[in-house]
Design an enzyme around this catalytic site. Sequence first.
Site, mmCIF file in Angstrom:
data_model
loop_
_atom_site.group_PDB
_atom_site.id
_atom_site.type_symbol
_atom_site.label_atom_id
_atom_site.label_comp_id
_atom_site.label_asym_id
_atom_site.label_seq_id
_atom_site.Cartn_x
_atom_site.Cartn_y
_atom_site.Cartn_z
ATOM 1 N N GLY A 10 1.509 26.610 -59.019
ATOM 2 C CA GLY A 10 1.890 25.437 -59.804
ATOM 3 C C GLY A 10 3.386 25.191 -59.882
ATOM 4 O O GLY A 10 3.818 24.134 -60.341
ATOM 5 N N VAL A 11 4.185 26.159 -59.434
ATOM 6 C CA VAL A 11 5.648 25.974 -59.462
ATOM 7 C C VAL A 11 6.033 24.923 -58.415
ATOM 8 O O VAL A 11 5.495 24.909 -57.304
ATOM 9 C CB VAL A 11 6.364 27.321 -59.193
ATOM 10 C CG1 VAL A 11 7.837 27.127 -58.875
ATOM 11 C CG2 VAL A 11 6.194 28.244 -60.405
ATOM 12 N N MET A 13 8.685 23.248 -55.867
ATOM 13 C CA MET A 13 9.847 23.639 -55.057
ATOM 14 C C MET A 13 10.305 22.438 -54.231
ATOM 15 O O MET A 13 9.494 21.851 -53.510
ATOM 16 C CB MET A 13 9.419 24.780 -54.120
ATOM 17 C CG MET A 13 10.503 25.225 -53.154
ATOM 18 S SD MET A 13 9.982 26.633 -52.126
ATOM 19 C CE MET A 13 9.068 25.771 -50.847
ATOM 20 N N PRO A 14 11.586 22.079 -54.292
ATOM 21 C CA PRO A 14 12.063 21.034 -53.381
ATOM 22 C C PRO A 14 11.853 21.489 -51.931
ATOM 23 O O PRO A 14 12.214 22.617 -51.567
ATOM 24 C CB PRO A 14 13.555 20.931 -53.715
ATOM 25 C CG PRO A 14 13.695 21.522 -55.092
ATOM 26 C CD PRO A 14 12.645 22.592 -55.168
ATOM 27 N N ALA A 15 11.237 20.627 -51.121
ATOM 28 C CA ALA A 15 10.871 21.039 -49.763
ATOM 29 C C ALA A 15 12.090 21.358 -48.897
ATOM 30 O O ALA A 15 12.065 22.269 -48.074
ATOM 31 C CB ALA A 15 10.044 19.936 -49.108
ATOM 32 N N GLY A 17 15.877 22.661 -48.438
ATOM 33 C CA GLY A 17 16.908 23.469 -49.098
ATOM 34 C C GLY A 17 18.060 23.734 -48.153
ATOM 35 O O GLY A 17 17.956 23.503 -46.939
ATOM 36 N N LEU A 18 19.156 24.218 -48.698
ATOM 37 C CA LEU A 18 20.280 24.625 -47.849
ATOM 38 C C LEU A 18 20.095 26.095 -47.472
ATOM 39 O O LEU A 18 19.883 26.938 -48.334
ATOM 40 C CB LEU A 18 21.608 24.475 -48.610
ATOM 41 C CG LEU A 18 22.839 24.927 -47.804
ATOM 42 C CD1 LEU A 18 23.213 23.894 -46.744
ATOM 43 C CD2 LEU A 18 24.041 25.199 -48.720
ATOM 44 N N GLY A 19 20.216 26.387 -46.172
ATOM 45 C CA GLY A 19 20.205 27.768 -45.707
ATOM 46 C C GLY A 19 21.629 28.285 -45.589
ATOM 47 O O GLY A 19 22.547 27.506 -45.302
ATOM 48 N N ASP A 44 18.558 28.688 -50.220
ATOM 49 C CA ASP A 44 17.892 29.904 -49.729
ATOM 50 C C ASP A 44 18.926 30.894 -49.238
ATOM 51 O O ASP A 44 19.689 30.605 -48.309
ATOM 52 C CB ASP A 44 16.955 29.554 -48.563
ATOM 53 C CG ASP A 44 16.441 30.814 -47.878
ATOM 54 O OD1 ASP A 44 15.623 31.517 -48.479
ATOM 55 O OD2 ASP A 44 16.897 31.114 -46.754
ATOM 56 N N LYS A 74 15.954 37.043 -50.769
ATOM 57 C CA LYS A 74 15.042 37.963 -50.074
ATOM 58 C C LYS A 74 15.461 39.412 -50.284
ATOM 59 O O LYS A 74 16.657 39.714 -50.323
ATOM 60 C CB LYS A 74 15.044 37.679 -48.563
ATOM 61 C CG LYS A 74 14.956 36.217 -48.228
ATOM 62 C CD LYS A 74 14.877 35.928 -46.741
ATOM 63 C CE LYS A 74 15.001 34.432 -46.503
ATOM 64 N NZ LYS A 74 16.375 33.924 -46.618
ATOM 65 N N HIS A 107 11.943 40.162 -46.922
ATOM 66 C CA HIS A 107 12.652 39.600 -45.766
ATOM 67 C C HIS A 107 11.836 39.693 -44.473
ATOM 68 O O HIS A 107 11.903 38.823 -43.619
ATOM 69 C CB HIS A 107 13.993 40.322 -45.582
ATOM 70 C CG HIS A 107 15.018 39.498 -44.870
ATOM 71 N ND1 HIS A 107 16.258 39.259 -45.374
ATOM 72 C CD2 HIS A 107 14.968 38.841 -43.684
ATOM 73 C CE1 HIS A 107 16.945 38.505 -44.528
ATOM 74 N NE2 HIS A 107 16.180 38.233 -43.499
#
Length: 295
Positions: A10-11, A13-15, A17-19, A44, A74, A107
Amino acid sequence: MTIDLTLNNGVVMPALGLGVFQSPPEETSAAVETALAVGYRHIDTAAAYLNEREVGEGIRRSGLDRSDVFIETKVWVTDYGRDETLHAFEKATGKLGVDRLDLLILHQPVPSRFETTIAAYQALETLLADGRVRAIGVSNFTPAHLDRLLAETEIVPAVNQVELHPYFSQPDVRRADEQHGIVTQAWSPIGGITFYPGWGEKRRSVMDDPELAAIGADHDKSPAQVMLRWHLQEGRSAIPKSTNPERIAQNFDVFDFELSDDELARIDALDTGERSGPDPDVLREELFQRVIPEA
Ligand code: A2P
């Protein structure tokens, strides 16, 4: 308008993200700050990238509320084990300067010592039960690794982050993830692994693919934007890395166009079945030389 994914607990998360893989620590805070200023709300990182501290600094500098940013990190393999992984959470949050993580993932699997992977994941389950993390997951898991994990643990991972770009689009992993209700998250989503300097000279860069250029030309978008749109329309999360302000902004400018089913199929057809990154079934001993510093 951005795109959110609802995880299996149910959380939200914006699809996109910045890596920050390979983002030098001295450039990471600025990249994070730029990304948050142009609208990203998901970052991330990883203990092994050695830039969690700078990610935390960038988030603080943005002036956004902590609750407005989705933070994913991670646990590295040298911190696998029940107590070790609980302590890895303390190291990560200490460096990031937060009390809680939105998503904490392993990881990679350690196939030859899978019991340590299980123990690490059970520590993530404890952190989830205690409300220290909002969601837990894995990275670089094959369908077989997922089966082993699911047989021995309680909570289905929310996310599986794997190498995924048009030249290696992992249909088998995607199918397994979908069957289990796991969101697939693409690392190297614009194929950086196919063109990173020094990572093998004979690689064919997906960024130069004529099909992606042709589709991009029809939408007035770059190949990177086409690839990101492809991930989003196929229901994946993607975390493109950049430290360049224009490219950070460009990679977020993907919410104002739509690829047709035919275009998605043309991109799917580029899959070569060959990965560019490391094989998650082959354990490289040098990975165990990397020790994650204390906070
Ligand atoms: P830079 O940080 O200089 O922008 P991936 O996330 O797929 O691994 O890709 C990361 C690589 O792609 C990095 O080398 C990054 O370099 C580069 N990159 C990021 N965004 C773009 C873009 N929009 N166009 C071209 N290259 C990009």
